[in-house]
Design an enzyme around this catalytic site. Structure first.
Site, PDB file in Angstrom:
ATOM      1  NE  ARG A  78      24.569 -23.669 -11.858  1.00 47.14           N
ATOM      2  CZ  ARG A  78      23.845 -23.888 -12.574  1.00 47.14           C
ATOM      3  NH1 ARG A  78      22.407 -23.670 -12.183  1.00 47.14           N
ATOM      4  NH2 ARG A  78      23.945 -24.239 -14.103  1.00 47.14           N
ATOM      5  CE  LYS A 181      24.795 -27.555 -14.985  1.00 50.09           C
ATOM      6  NZ  LYS A 181      23.663 -28.064 -14.641  1.00 50.09           N
TER       7      LYS A 181
END
Ligand SMILES: *Cc1c(COP(=O)(O)O)cnc(C)c1O
Length: 339
Positions: A78, A181
């Site tokens: 991620r 993120k």
């Protein structure tokens, strides 16, 4: 020494942080530092243009005396995805996982004892550094991993919270950064969060930014609802793909529940038996009530939905997932890195 029973989600000085910098097309050596302060150019793009992304994961002292780190490979993937979005270099999956292991081992005595049900929070951060004025991704990057012992973030499974739907503010644009993120998403959700706290809501629930018709997620955790033995979570391009959510979904399947990932219209909130927030810091925070108001701080409430606080299925999922993390339940999917 640390009073483990008083741990919240706060900074504690630990032994070390580990870091590595990327310059002239390559990563330098991994360094371990005892000081948390860093020196970077005041003209770093992370400070001016938000060239920053981060991760959050945990290490646990387990029943068998071993240390387990939960799914660091997923966090690595991620972070790489976020870095690509920002146009900056990222550590490889292997480098990420090795550095996580290193910082955990260097701070072993800060991992709370097994009996406390607390954990060591791990915060990898990637920032654009180096002097520049132009708006462009950074050629120089600093990757750092800090750690801190934490207790149950909001209070955990036994502390249900009320939430408010944000009709005034979105956390991300329809085709924007919501699924990455990046720090910018948090900057964009702080104001609504402050208003909500003032109005007595620890949690803000965001809707899809395009039509404001479907459930997206909370400011820093995903949404799930349970009805008729089914775990249901939103399918939306503006939601951050939570590793906890994905894990709970798998646990639900393993325990024989049905699962659905699909758009959830706001009106469907009236049909759920249980609702929860999920993320690394909290695992599950049960949501006892969701208020739908035109204005977060306003008196008027259009609708209010109530749920069974810490309902039986949420609790089962929570116990199973934390059981895997503490080495009490067999890790059939090979999620944990064991040290
Ligand atoms: C990090 C984060 C989550 C939770 O993801 P986990 O991988 O489960 O920790 C949920 N929503 C947002 C916006 C986040 O930044």
């Amino acid at each position: 020494m640390i009073d483990w029973s008083k741990l919240a989600f706060n900074y504690t000085k630990t032994n070390t942080m580990v870091c590595a910098s990327y310059k002239e097309g390559k990563w330098g050596h991994v360094e371990s530092r005892t000081c948390d302060d860093i020196t970077i150019s005041s003209l770093s793009a992370s400070l001016h243009y938000g060239v920053e992304c981060f991760e959050g994961l945990k290490a646990f002292n387990c029943k068998d005396g071993k240390i387990r780190i939960f799914r660091p490979d997923e966090n690595a993937k991620r972070l790489i995805r976020s870095a690509n979005y920002l146009g900056i270099a990222s550590p490889s999956e292997e480098m990420f996982v090795e550095m996580v292991k290193q910082v955990v081992l260097e701070n072993k005595e800060f991992i709370p004892p097994y009996e406390t049900r607390a954990s060591l929070y791990i915060r990898p951060t990637l920032i654009g550094i180096g002097p520049q004025l132009g708006v462009k991704p950074s050629d120089e990057v600093l990757f750092m991993i800090m750690v801190a012992p934490v207790g149950a973030y909001a209070g955990g499974i036994d502390a249900p919270v009320p939430a408010v739907i944000s009709r005034e503010y979105d956390r991300a644009a329809p085709k924007g950064s919501g699924s990455y993120k990046v720090g910018g998403n948090y900057a964009a959700s702080l104001y609504a969060g402050i208003q909500a706290k003032k109005a007595g809501y620890p949690a803000v629930l965001y809707l899809d930014p395009k039509e404001n018709k479907f459930i997206d997620e909370f400011s820093s955790s995903n949404f799930f609802g349970i009805k008729e033995n089914t775990y249901i979570t939103p399918d939306s391009s503006t939601v951050l793909p939570s590793i906890t959510n994905k894990s709970l979904e798998q646990v639900a399947k393993d325990l024989g529940y049905k699962t659905e990932r699909r758009p959830i219209p706001v009106e469907e909130l009236s049909t759920f038996e249980e609702v929860g927030e999920c993320g690394t810091a909290v695992v599950i925070t049960p949501v006892a009530r969701i208020d739908d108001k035109p204005s977060i701080c306003g008196e008027e409430c259009t609708k209010s939905y109530s749920y069974q606080a810490a309902g039986p299925i949420s609790r089962k999922l929570y116990n199973h997932l934390t059981g895997i993390q503490y080495g009490e339940v067999e890790d059939t999917h090979g999620w944990c890195v064991v040290l």
